[in-house]
Design an enzyme around this catalytic site. Structure first.
Site, PDB file in Angstrom:
ATOM      1  N   HIS A   1       2.687   9.292  -0.276  1.00 25.24           N
ATOM      2  CA  HIS A   1       4.037   8.832  -0.647  1.00 25.24           C
ATOM      3  C   HIS A   1       5.159   9.523   0.117  1.00 25.24           C
ATOM      4  O   HIS A   1       6.302   9.056   0.058  1.00 25.24           O
ATOM      5  CB  HIS A   1       4.238   8.997  -2.157  1.00 25.24           C
ATOM      6  CG  HIS A   1       3.385   8.054  -2.949  1.00 25.24           C
ATOM      7  ND1 HIS A   1       2.074   8.329  -3.255  1.00 25.24           N
ATOM      8  CD2 HIS A   1       3.641   6.827  -3.456  1.00 25.24           C
ATOM      9  CE1 HIS A   1       1.560   7.318  -3.929  1.00 25.24           C
ATOM     10  NE2 HIS A   1       2.490   6.392  -4.067  1.00 25.24           N
TER      11      HIS A   1
ATOM     12  N   ASP B   1       3.255  -5.423   6.853  1.00 26.52           N
ATOM     13  CA  ASP B   1       2.180  -6.425   6.913  1.00 26.52           C
ATOM     14  C   ASP B   1       2.615  -7.820   6.461  1.00 26.52           C
ATOM     15  O   ASP B   1       1.775  -8.685   6.255  1.00 26.52           O
ATOM     16  CB  ASP B   1       0.970  -5.943   6.093  1.00 26.52           C
ATOM     17  CG  ASP B   1       1.306  -5.709   4.625  1.00 26.52           C
ATOM     18  OD1 ASP B   1       2.488  -5.819   4.248  1.00 26.52           O
ATOM     19  OD2 ASP B   1       0.381  -5.408   3.851  1.00 26.52           O
TER      20      ASP B   1
ATOM     21  N   MET C   1      -0.611   5.777   4.732  1.00 27.36           N
ATOM     22  CA  MET C   1      -0.661   4.539   3.950  1.00 27.36           C
ATOM     23  C   MET C   1      -0.908   3.343   4.862  1.00 27.36           C
ATOM     24  O   MET C   1      -0.727   3.434   6.075  1.00 27.36           O
ATOM     25  CB  MET C   1       0.625   4.375   3.149  1.00 27.36           C
ATOM     26  CG  MET C   1       0.644   5.229   1.896  1.00 27.36           C
ATOM     27  SD  MET C   1       2.038   4.813   0.844  1.00 27.36           S
ATOM     28  CE  MET C   1       1.575   5.690  -0.646  1.00 27.36           C
TER      29      MET C   1
ATOM     30  N   GLY D   1       6.229  -1.253  -4.272  1.00 31.02           N
ATOM     31  CA  GLY D   1       6.450   0.137  -3.853  1.00 31.02           C
ATOM     32  C   GLY D   1       7.837   0.283  -3.236  1.00 31.02           C
ATOM     33  O   GLY D   1       8.290  -0.608  -2.519  1.00 31.02           O
TER      34      GLY D   1
ATOM     35  N   ARG E   1       7.127   7.247   2.112  1.00 36.67           N
ATOM     36  CA  ARG E   1       8.040   6.300   1.457  1.00 36.67           C
ATOM     37  C   ARG E   1       9.331   6.949   0.978  1.00 36.67           C
ATOM     38  O   ARG E   1      10.235   6.257   0.499  1.00 36.67           O
ATOM     39  CB  ARG E   1       7.346   5.661   0.245  1.00 36.67           C
ATOM     40  CG  ARG E   1       6.184   4.777   0.575  1.00 36.67           C
ATOM     41  CD  ARG E   1       6.117   3.546  -0.303  1.00 36.67           C
ATOM     42  NE  ARG E   1       6.298   3.797  -1.707  1.00 36.67           N
ATOM     43  CZ  ARG E   1       5.384   3.567  -2.649  1.00 36.67           C
ATOM     44  NH1 ARG E   1       4.197   3.112  -2.318  1.00 36.67           N
ATOM     45  NH2 ARG E   1       5.647   3.769  -3.903  1.00 36.67           N
TER      46      ARG E   1
ATOM     47  N   ARG F   1       5.731  -2.586 -10.501  1.00 42.71           N
ATOM     48  CA  ARG F   1       4.752  -3.561 -10.001  1.00 42.71           C
ATOM     49  C   ARG F   1       4.436  -4.582 -11.102  1.00 42.71           C
ATOM     50  O   ARG F   1       3.281  -4.974 -11.287  1.00 42.71           O
ATOM     51  CB  ARG F   1       3.488  -2.838  -9.532  1.00 42.71           C
ATOM     52  CG  ARG F   1       3.708  -1.955  -8.302  1.00 42.71           C
ATOM     53  CD  ARG F   1       2.404  -1.545  -7.673  1.00 42.71           C
ATOM     54  NE  ARG F   1       2.573  -0.614  -6.575  1.00 42.71           N
ATOM     55  CZ  ARG F   1       2.839  -0.989  -5.316  1.00 42.71           C
ATOM     56  NH1 ARG F   1       2.953  -2.254  -5.018  1.00 42.71           N
ATOM     57  NH2 ARG F   1       2.970  -0.084  -4.379  1.00 42.71           N
TER      58      ARG F   1
ATOM     59  N   ARG G   1     -10.152  19.722   8.930  1.00 46.17           N
ATOM     60  CA  ARG G   1      -9.227  19.711   7.791  1.00 46.17           C
ATOM     61  C   ARG G   1      -8.708  18.295   7.605  1.00 46.17           C
ATOM     62  O   ARG G   1      -8.647  17.514   8.564  1.00 46.17           O
ATOM     63  CB  ARG G   1      -8.031  20.642   8.032  1.00 46.17           C
ATOM     64  CG  ARG G   1      -8.399  22.120   8.119  1.00 46.17           C
ATOM     65  CD  ARG G   1      -8.778  22.672   6.741  1.00 46.17           C
ATOM     66  NE  ARG G   1      -8.988  24.104   6.781  1.00 46.17           N
ATOM     67  CZ  ARG G   1     -10.164  24.704   7.019  1.00 46.17           C
ATOM     68  NH1 ARG G   1     -11.246  23.970   7.243  1.00 46.17           N
ATOM     69  NH2 ARG G   1     -10.260  26.019   7.022  1.00 46.17           N
TER      70      ARG G   1
ATOM     71  N   GLU H   1      -5.332   4.378   4.941  1.00 50.34           N
ATOM     72  CA  GLU H   1      -5.996   4.453   3.628  1.00 50.34           C
ATOM     73  C   GLU H   1      -6.892   3.239   3.359  1.00 50.34           C
ATOM     74  O   GLU H   1      -7.857   3.328   2.610  1.00 50.34           O
ATOM     75  CB  GLU H   1      -4.934   4.555   2.518  1.00 50.34           C
ATOM     76  CG  GLU H   1      -4.013   3.347   2.494  1.00 50.34           C
ATOM     77  CD  GLU H   1      -3.002   3.321   1.374  1.00 50.34           C
ATOM     78  OE1 GLU H   1      -2.940   4.261   0.572  1.00 50.34           O
ATOM     79  OE2 GLU H   1      -2.262   2.320   1.316  1.00 50.34           O
TER      80      GLU H   1
ATOM     81  N   ASP I   1       4.481  -8.659  -0.335  1.00 48.78           N
ATOM     82  CA  ASP I   1       3.779  -9.916  -0.624  1.00 48.78           C
ATOM     83  C   ASP I   1       3.670 -10.242  -2.120  1.00 48.78           C
ATOM     84  O   ASP I   1       3.773 -11.405  -2.507  1.00 48.78           O
ATOM     85  CB  ASP I   1       2.399  -9.943   0.056  1.00 48.78           C
ATOM     86  CG  ASP I   1       1.571  -8.700  -0.227  1.00 48.78           C
ATOM     87  OD1 ASP I   1       2.101  -7.753  -0.857  1.00 48.78           O
ATOM     88  OD2 ASP I   1       0.397  -8.665   0.175  1.00 48.78           O
TER      89      ASP I   1
ATOM     90  N   THR J   1       8.509  -3.475   3.188  1.00 48.27           N
ATOM     91  CA  THR J   1       7.292  -2.705   2.948  1.00 48.27           C
ATOM     92  C   THR J   1       7.122  -1.724   4.106  1.00 48.27           C
ATOM     93  O   THR J   1       7.361  -2.086   5.262  1.00 48.27           O
ATOM     94  CB  THR J   1       6.002  -3.566   2.840  1.00 48.27           C
ATOM     95  OG1 THR J   1       4.871  -2.705   2.969  1.00 48.27           O
ATOM     96  CG2 THR J   1       5.885  -4.639   3.891  1.00 48.27           C
ATOM     97  N   ILE J   2       6.708  -0.506   3.775  1.00 51.74           N
ATOM     98  CA  ILE J   2       6.438   0.430   4.865  1.00 51.74           C
ATOM     99  C   ILE J   2       5.220  -0.041   5.662  1.00 51.74           C
ATOM    100  O   ILE J   2       5.047   0.340   6.802  1.00 51.74           O
ATOM    101  CB  ILE J   2       6.217   1.890   4.370  1.00 51.74           C
ATOM    102  CG1 ILE J   2       5.000   2.005   3.453  1.00 51.74           C
ATOM    103  CG2 ILE J   2       7.470   2.455   3.726  1.00 51.74           C
ATOM    104  CD1 ILE J   2       4.508   3.446   3.298  1.00 51.74           C
ATOM    105  N   ASP J   3       4.368  -0.870   5.016  1.00 49.29           N
ATOM    106  CA  ASP J   3       3.118  -1.275   5.675  1.00 49.29           C
ATOM    107  C   ASP J   3       3.335  -2.250   6.834  1.00 49.29           C
ATOM    108  O   ASP J   3       2.443  -2.426   7.667  1.00 49.29           O
ATOM    109  CB  ASP J   3       2.165  -1.932   4.660  1.00 49.29           C
ATOM    110  CG  ASP J   3       1.601  -0.934   3.665  1.00 49.29           C
ATOM    111  OD1 ASP J   3       1.910   0.263   3.787  1.00 49.29           O
ATOM    112  OD2 ASP J   3       0.847  -1.364   2.764  1.00 49.29           O
TER     113      ASP J   3
ATOM    114  N   ARG K   1      -2.337  -0.434   3.224  1.00 49.57           N
ATOM    115  CA  ARG K   1      -3.337  -0.981   2.297  1.00 49.57           C
ATOM    116  C   ARG K   1      -4.279  -1.983   2.980  1.00 49.57           C
ATOM    117  O   ARG K   1      -5.483  -1.850   2.923  1.00 49.57           O
ATOM    118  CB  ARG K   1      -2.595  -1.644   1.134  1.00 49.57           C
ATOM    119  CG  ARG K   1      -3.461  -2.336   0.138  1.00 49.57           C
ATOM    120  CD  ARG K   1      -2.649  -2.837  -1.011  1.00 49.57           C
ATOM    121  NE  ARG K   1      -2.299  -1.772  -1.929  1.00 49.57           N
ATOM    122  CZ  ARG K   1      -3.138  -1.248  -2.815  1.00 49.57           C
ATOM    123  NH1 ARG K   1      -4.374  -1.697  -2.896  1.00 49.57           N
ATOM    124  NH2 ARG K   1      -2.748  -0.293  -3.617  1.00 49.57           N
TER     125      ARG K   1
END
Ligand code: F6P
Length: 351
Positions: free
Chosen positions: A271, A129, A169, A11, A274, A72, A265, A222, A103, A125-127, A171
């Site tokens: 995205h 991790d 986001m 990503g 990102r 990917r 709501r 998410e 990763d 990575t934005i995550d 994962r």
């Protein structure tokens, strides 16, 4: 003249162009040629490359995305692709490769290193991790965007006396949810590391209402699990075996509305986190990583990933970096929990 290939895989995230620029500009000092491999590992399989010059990286520092594209693609999915990739490294005379990714991309880099391909990694990575680095670039930008969005959602939630569930986001881990939730004063943060109990979430929101607050913000990653299951948008998997996540926010929103009768709501940031220009922090981190990666190539210190430890840029073994995900620091999560409303009983237990 030394030829070094550079690619961005997985990503995209803000700061990729800042790294590419840093690698090219530092390499000019050594009189090396930097070859941009198009669209991650796919470009190395298909032989799609372009020379990156001082001119081609001019003005890209604040630009989102990646000028060389990403994908990917997993070159180890079939033997033919692996062979094509190895042939192209020879054909294009790439003496080494700088792989920028998370990763999956760095997992491929490790396998190639074990096959004697001279390679170094840069974590992205934005995550946030990836193990062995305190932060990855892209994360700070994602947190800033999420924080701004949640600030805005506060005012509309308050005016309408609603619960707003914000899905972000993340994962495998809840770094974005935890950081953005603390920064924006979220009333509940639900992350993959901590399975949630609907009754607890609802009694906390009810306790907040009983305290006179007529609105609430719930942030959910998410990758948080509903009834112990990941919520997926589609069963179709990418080449590394990952499903497309998304939908936990809607499930949770419905559950809260049904159980409490509070109008709810759901907003999915997805995205948006990102896209666009990187923060100053991410530009600096990406630049430091890019320069450090060129130094690793210069020292022929392959099979390594540049990393941030405290305030220093260091190098770590790729093998260690991809061995496991870096999960949210639970001491930090406890800080977030201080600001959640709890029933009296829970307060006694927690403090
Ligand atoms: O890996 C970063 C990430 O943004 C995850 O948070 C998310 O699950 C995934 O990428 C989305 O991937 P795609 O862009 O392929 O939909």
């Amino acid at each position: 003249m030394k030829k070094i290939g550079i690619l961005t895989g997985g990503g995209d995230c803000p700061g990729l162009n800042a790294v590419i620029r840093a690698v090219v500009r530092k390499s000019i000092h050594y009189n090396w040629e930097i070859i941009g491999i198009k669209n991650g590992w796919k470009g190395l399989i298909q032989g799609e490359m372009e020379l990156l010059t001082d001119y081609s990286v001019s003005g890209i520092l604040p630009k989102g995305g990646t000028i060389i594209g990403t994908s990917r693609t997993n070159p180890f999915k079939n033997e033919e692709d692996t062979k094509k990739l190895l042939d192209n490294i020879k054909k294009f005379e790439l003496e080494s490769i700088i792989a920028i990714g998370g990763d999956d991309t760095l997992g491929v880099a490790l396998r190639l290193h074990n096959m004697n391909v001279p390679i170094v990694g840069i974590p992205k990575t934005i995550d946030n991790d990836l193990s062995c680095t305190d932060y990855t670039f892209g994360f700070d930008t994602a947190v800033s965007i999420a924080t701004e969005a949640i600030d805005r959602l506060h005012s509309t939630a308050e005016s309408h006396h609603r619960v707003i569930v914000v899905e972000v986001m993340g994962r495998h881990t809840g770094w974005i949810a935890t950081f953005a939730g603390i920064a924006s004063g979220a009333d509940e943060i639900i992350i993959p590391e901590k399975p949630y109990d609907l009754d607890d979430v609802c009694s906390n929101l009810k306790a907040r209402c009983d305290r006179g607050k007529t609105f609430s913000i719930v942030v959910v990653s998410e990758g948080a699990k509903s009834s112990n299951h990941l919520v997926v948008k589609s069963d179709k998997k990418d080449e590394f075996g990952h499903e497309r996540l998304g939908g936990i926010g809607n499930i949770l929103g419905k559950e809260i509305e049904q159980k409490l009768g509070f109008e709810t709501r759901v907003v999915v940031l997805g995205h948006i986190l990102r896209g666009g220009t990187p923060t100053a922090y991410d530009r600096i981190l990406a630049t430091r990583f890019g320069v450090a990666a060129v130094e690793l190539v210069k020292e022929q210190n392959f099979g390594k990933m540049v990393a941030l430890k405290g305030n220093k840029i260091v190098s770590v073994n790729l093998e260690e970096a991809v061995s496991k995900s870096k999960t949210v620091d639970m001491d930090l999560y406890k800080i977030a929990e201080v600001f959640f409303d709890r029933s009296k009983q829970k307060h006694v237990e927690a403090f």
